[in-house]
Design a protein around this motif. Structure first.
Motif, PDB file in Angstrom:
ATOM      1  N   GLU A 258       0.818  -1.209   0.000  1.00 36.80           N
ATOM      2  CA  GLU A 258       0.000   0.000   0.000  1.00 36.80           C
ATOM      3  C   GLU A 258       0.852   1.259   0.000  1.00 36.80           C
ATOM      4  OE1 GLU A 258      -1.495   0.477   4.518  1.00 36.80           O
ATOM      5  OE2 GLU A 258      -1.358  -1.595   3.835  1.00 36.80           O
ATOM      6  N   LEU A 259       2.022   1.198   0.653  1.00 38.43           N
ATOM      7  CA  LEU A 259       2.886   2.376   0.721  1.00 38.43           C
ATOM      8  C   LEU A 259       3.558   2.647  -0.623  1.00 38.43           C
ATOM      9  CD1 LEU A 259       4.346   1.668   4.248  1.00 38.43           C
ATOM     10  CD2 LEU A 259       2.911   3.621   3.619  1.00 38.43           C
ATOM     11  N   ILE A 260       3.967   1.595  -1.317  1.00 38.24           N
ATOM     12  CA  ILE A 260       4.575   1.769  -2.641  1.00 38.24           C
ATOM     13  C   ILE A 260       3.514   2.194  -3.654  1.00 38.24           C
ATOM     14  CG2 ILE A 260       5.793   0.591  -4.523  1.00 38.24           C
ATOM     15  CD1 ILE A 260       7.036  -1.243  -2.351  1.00 38.24           C
ATOM     16  N   ALA A 261       2.343   1.617  -3.579  1.00 36.87           N
ATOM     17  CA  ALA A 261       1.261   2.014  -4.484  1.00 36.87           C
ATOM     18  C   ALA A 261       0.912   3.482  -4.282  1.00 36.87           C
ATOM     19  CB  ALA A 261       0.028   1.134  -4.265  1.00 36.87           C
ATOM     20  N   GLY A 262       0.852   3.921  -3.025  1.00 35.78           N
ATOM     21  CA  GLY A 262       0.612   5.308  -2.720  1.00 35.78           C
ATOM     22  C   GLY A 262      -0.848   5.716  -2.827  1.00 35.78           C
ATOM     23  N   ASP A 263      -1.060   7.021  -2.796  1.00 37.58           N
ATOM     24  CA  ASP A 263      -2.407   7.584  -2.868  1.00 37.58           C
ATOM     25  C   ASP A 263      -2.351   8.858  -3.703  1.00 37.58           C
ATOM     26  OD1 ASP A 263      -1.338   9.583  -1.203  1.00 37.58           O
ATOM     27  OD2 ASP A 263      -2.031   8.576   0.612  1.00 37.58           O
ATOM     28  N   GLU A 264      -3.419   9.619  -3.652  1.00 37.71           N
ATOM     29  CA  GLU A 264      -3.495  10.825  -4.489  1.00 37.71           C
ATOM     30  C   GLU A 264      -2.486  11.881  -4.065  1.00 37.71           C
ATOM     31  OE1 GLU A 264      -6.025  11.334  -0.919  1.00 37.71           O
ATOM     32  OE2 GLU A 264      -5.768   9.744  -2.427  1.00 37.71           O
ATOM     33  N   ARG A 265      -1.866  11.710  -2.898  1.00 39.71           N
ATOM     34  CA  ARG A 265      -0.916  12.712  -2.408  1.00 39.71           C
ATOM     35  C   ARG A 265       0.529  12.233  -2.437  1.00 39.71           C
ATOM     36  NH1 ARG A 265      -3.227  15.073   3.139  1.00 39.71           N
ATOM     37  NH2 ARG A 265      -1.311  16.305   2.934  1.00 39.71           N
ATOM     38  N   GLY A 266       0.767  11.066  -3.011  1.00 44.17           N
ATOM     39  CA  GLY A 266       2.149  10.626  -3.122  1.00 44.17           C
ATOM     40  C   GLY A 266       2.317   9.144  -2.870  1.00 44.17           C
ATOM     41  N   PHE A 267       3.558   8.692  -2.916  1.00 46.38           N
ATOM     42  CA  PHE A 267       3.874   7.280  -2.754  1.00 46.38           C
ATOM     43  C   PHE A 267       5.266   7.139  -2.158  1.00 46.38           C
ATOM     44  CE2 PHE A 267       5.054   8.600  -7.081  1.00 46.38           C
ATOM     45  CZ  PHE A 267       6.410   8.263  -7.106  1.00 46.38           C
ATOM     46  N   SER A 268       5.591   5.921  -1.756  1.00 45.99           N
ATOM     47  CA  SER A 268       6.927   5.608  -1.248  1.00 45.99           C
ATOM     48  C   SER A 268       7.702   4.812  -2.285  1.00 45.99           C
ATOM     49  CB  SER A 268       6.835   4.799   0.045  1.00 45.99           C
ATOM     50  OG  SER A 268       6.263   5.549   1.100  1.00 45.99           O
ATOM     51  N   HIS A 269       8.993   5.069  -2.339  1.00 47.97           N
ATOM     52  CA  HIS A 269       9.921   4.187  -3.030  1.00 47.97           C
ATOM     53  C   HIS A 269      10.202   3.030  -2.059  1.00 47.97           C
ATOM     54  CE1 HIS A 269      10.617   7.196  -6.224  1.00 47.97           C
ATOM     55  NE2 HIS A 269      10.377   8.060  -5.241  1.00 47.97           N
ATOM     56  N   ALA A 270      11.196   2.211  -2.310  1.00 48.72           N
ATOM     57  CA  ALA A 270      11.376   1.035  -1.450  1.00 48.72           C
ATOM     58  C   ALA A 270      12.854   0.746  -1.184  1.00 48.72           C
ATOM     59  CB  ALA A 270      10.729  -0.184  -2.089  1.00 48.72           C
ATOM     60  N   LEU A 271      13.135   0.417   0.066  1.00 51.11           N
ATOM     61  CA  LEU A 271      14.436  -0.116   0.479  1.00 51.11           C
ATOM     62  C   LEU A 271      14.109  -1.129   1.568  1.00 51.11           C
ATOM     63  CD1 LEU A 271      17.645   1.998   1.236  1.00 51.11           C
ATOM     64  CD2 LEU A 271      17.193  -0.281   2.161  1.00 51.11           C
ATOM     65  N   LEU A 272      13.987  -2.396   1.169  1.00 53.30           N
ATOM     66  CA  LEU A 272      13.347  -3.390   2.023  1.00 53.30           C
ATOM     67  C   LEU A 272      14.144  -4.680   2.159  1.00 53.30           C
ATOM     68  CD1 LEU A 272       9.743  -2.943   0.623  1.00 53.30           C
ATOM     69  CD2 LEU A 272      10.337  -2.678   3.038  1.00 53.30           C
ATOM     70  N   GLY A 273      14.180  -5.203   3.383  1.00 49.47           N
ATOM     71  CA  GLY A 273      14.760  -6.514   3.603  1.00 49.47           C
ATOM     72  C   GLY A 273      13.935  -7.628   2.989  1.00 49.47           C
ATOM     73  N   ILE A 274      12.610  -7.479   2.964  1.00 54.42           N
ATOM     74  CA  ILE A 274      11.772  -8.540   2.413  1.00 54.42           C
ATOM     75  C   ILE A 274      11.982  -8.679   0.908  1.00 54.42           C
ATOM     76  CG2 ILE A 274       9.756  -7.076   2.009  1.00 54.42           C
ATOM     77  CD1 ILE A 274       9.864 -10.813   3.071  1.00 54.42           C
ATOM     78  N   PHE A 275      12.545  -7.665   0.253  1.00 55.31           N
ATOM     79  CA  PHE A 275      12.810  -7.778  -1.174  1.00 55.31           C
ATOM     80  C   PHE A 275      14.058  -8.608  -1.458  1.00 55.31           C
ATOM     81  CE2 PHE A 275      10.226  -4.012  -3.098  1.00 55.31           C
ATOM     82  CZ  PHE A 275       9.070  -4.599  -2.631  1.00 55.31           C
ATOM     83  N   ASP A 276      14.710  -9.117  -0.424  1.00 58.16           N
ATOM     84  CA  ASP A 276      15.771 -10.116  -0.609  1.00 58.16           C
ATOM     85  C   ASP A 276      15.144 -11.427  -1.100  1.00 58.16           C
ATOM     86  OD1 ASP A 276      17.413 -12.470   0.304  1.00 58.16           O
ATOM     87  OD2 ASP A 276      18.813 -10.949   0.989  1.00 58.16           O
ATOM     88  N   PRO A 277      14.227 -12.063  -0.354  1.00 59.81           N
ATOM     89  CA  PRO A 277      13.597 -13.273  -0.877  1.00 59.81           C
ATOM     90  C   PRO A 277      12.563 -13.018  -1.966  1.00 59.81           C
ATOM     91  CG  PRO A 277      12.723 -12.777   1.303  1.00 59.81           C
ATOM     92  CD  PRO A 277      13.873 -11.843   1.070  1.00 59.81           C
TER      93      PRO A 277
END
Length: 385
Positions: A258-277
């Motif tokens: 939900e944070l990467i998808a964002g909303d009408e006011r913005g979104f997040s990029h990603a730096l995540l440990g879960i993106f390892d697996p």
């Protein structure tokens, strides 16, 4: 090898027979900047004892980074996922940065590296000058090797600083010295209990105010912020209060879709440990988002949250065990041995559930190999069925 029913602690499970079709070679996502915080691979034959310097299998460690780059992800190097402060000391982290920086240059991969103060004694009472000097040493190494620095939260600074003003002064000095914009990292105490009260207050509203003041006073030196508090509402609040041009990189392994998808006011990029697996699947999902297909992105990534929440359950700091376990099952390394012996930090039922969830998502390139290795682990733990 066989994929017949496995008798896991939680009950019988029949592995899937086909993985997701996620071949390497795709381009990097364009609508979001996406980093995977990557794990390190231990040398299983090293004769080490608790507290000894890390014995790293460099070829396997670098091969995993090449895997992430091949799927279009950036690599966040020498971060919490690489066991900084949990088996990997500064000498090991420095060598990891040197080697990964060279590898990134060779393959054209994006890389950012953690900069901290972990060369200082864990049980000492450092001065602010010593903390600053330690940060400066690590920042100089990152810049020498041409990688983007990630200014990590410091256990030593948490011990030395007497209040918000000392955090502000320390970060101001570091940001003035940085030759290129950095990523600021706020790691919460759920990941590292020694960081309780970071930014000078246990009150998160007050701490957030100090954090945002650092950025507001030096917006040209901050590329973005990584927030790892597992609090989606707070991340969104911070994201909306950032100066223009400063990115928010989610570090929330509970709410990332939900944070990467964002909303009408913005979104997040990603730096995540879960993106390892999740690397190949995550990169594919964000490329779907690049096309404007938010529903398709969520359909791909939402089902992964159950696995992520499982891996990051309390004590959250031991999530690395599940990450490395899944890398072994996926065939990225030929053993399940961790720096500092942390393969023992999670129970067999925890690992078995992680296997079941990951297999159900199709994350293993060779499901038969994963089932074979899971069966071998069960046998080592006394399973006879």
């Amino acid at each position: 090898m066989t994929t017949t029913t496995l008798h896991l602690p939680q009950g019988p499970y029949t592995p899937r027979t086909t993985p997701l079709d996620l071949a390497p070679g795709a381009s990097a996502p364009t609508s979001r900047t996406v980093f995977s915080a990557a794990h390190v691979v231990a040398d299983p034959y090293a004769d080490t004892a608790p507290g000894d310097p890390a014995a790293v299998d460099w070829e396997a460690t670098l091969a995993f980074r090449r895997h992430l780059w091949a799927h279009g992800l950036g690599v966040a190097e020498a971060m919490d996922t690489a066991q900084r402060g949990m088996g990997l000391d500064w000498a090991g982290a420095a060598e990891l940065i040197r080697r990964s920086a060279a590898e990134a240059k060779a393959v054209g991969g994006r890389i950012a590296c953690g900069v901290g103060t972990d060369q200082l004694p864990e049980d000492g009472a450092p001065t602010l000058a010593e903390v600053t000097a330690a940060y400066e040493e690590q920042l100089a190494l990152a810049e020498e090797h041409g990688v983007q620095p990630v200014l990590m939260a410091s256990r030593a600074l948490a011990r030395a600083a007497q209040g918000p003003e000392e955090y502000l002064a320390t970060y101001a000095r570091l940001l003035r010295q940085a030759s290129e914009p950095v990523i600021l990292h706020w790691l919460g105490p759920m990941f590292d209990p020694a960081l309780e009260g970071y930014w000078g207050s246990v009150d998160l509203d007050e701490a957030t105010g100090t954090f945002l003041k650092v950025i507001a006073e030096h917006p040209d030196k901050v590329d973005g912020v990584k927030i790892s508090l597992l609090d989606a509402a707070r991340e969104i609040d911070v994201r909306r209060r950032l100066p223009g041009g400063v990115r928010c990189y989610t570090g929330d392994d509970f709410h990332y879709p939900e944070l990467i998808a964002g909303d009408e006011r913005g979104f997040s990029h990603a730096l995540l440990g879960i993106f390892d697996p999740l690397g190949p699947l995550a990169a594919h999902a964000v490329r779907v988002l690049d096309t404007g297909d938010t529903e398709g992105f969520r359909a791909l990534l939402d089902p992964t949250v159950e696995l992520s929440r499982h891996l990051f359950q309390r004590p959250t700091r031991f999530y690395k065990t599940g990450v490395v376990f899944l890398a072994w099952l996926a065939g990225h390394q030929d053993h399940f041995t961790m720096v500092g012996g942390l393969q023992s930090a999670r129970s067999l039922p925890h690992l078995a559930k992680a296997y079941e969830l990951a297999d159900g998502l199709g994350l293993f390139p060779d499901p038969e190999l994963a089932a074979h290795r899971m069966r071998a682990l069960l046998a080592v733990h006394g399973g006879t069925r």
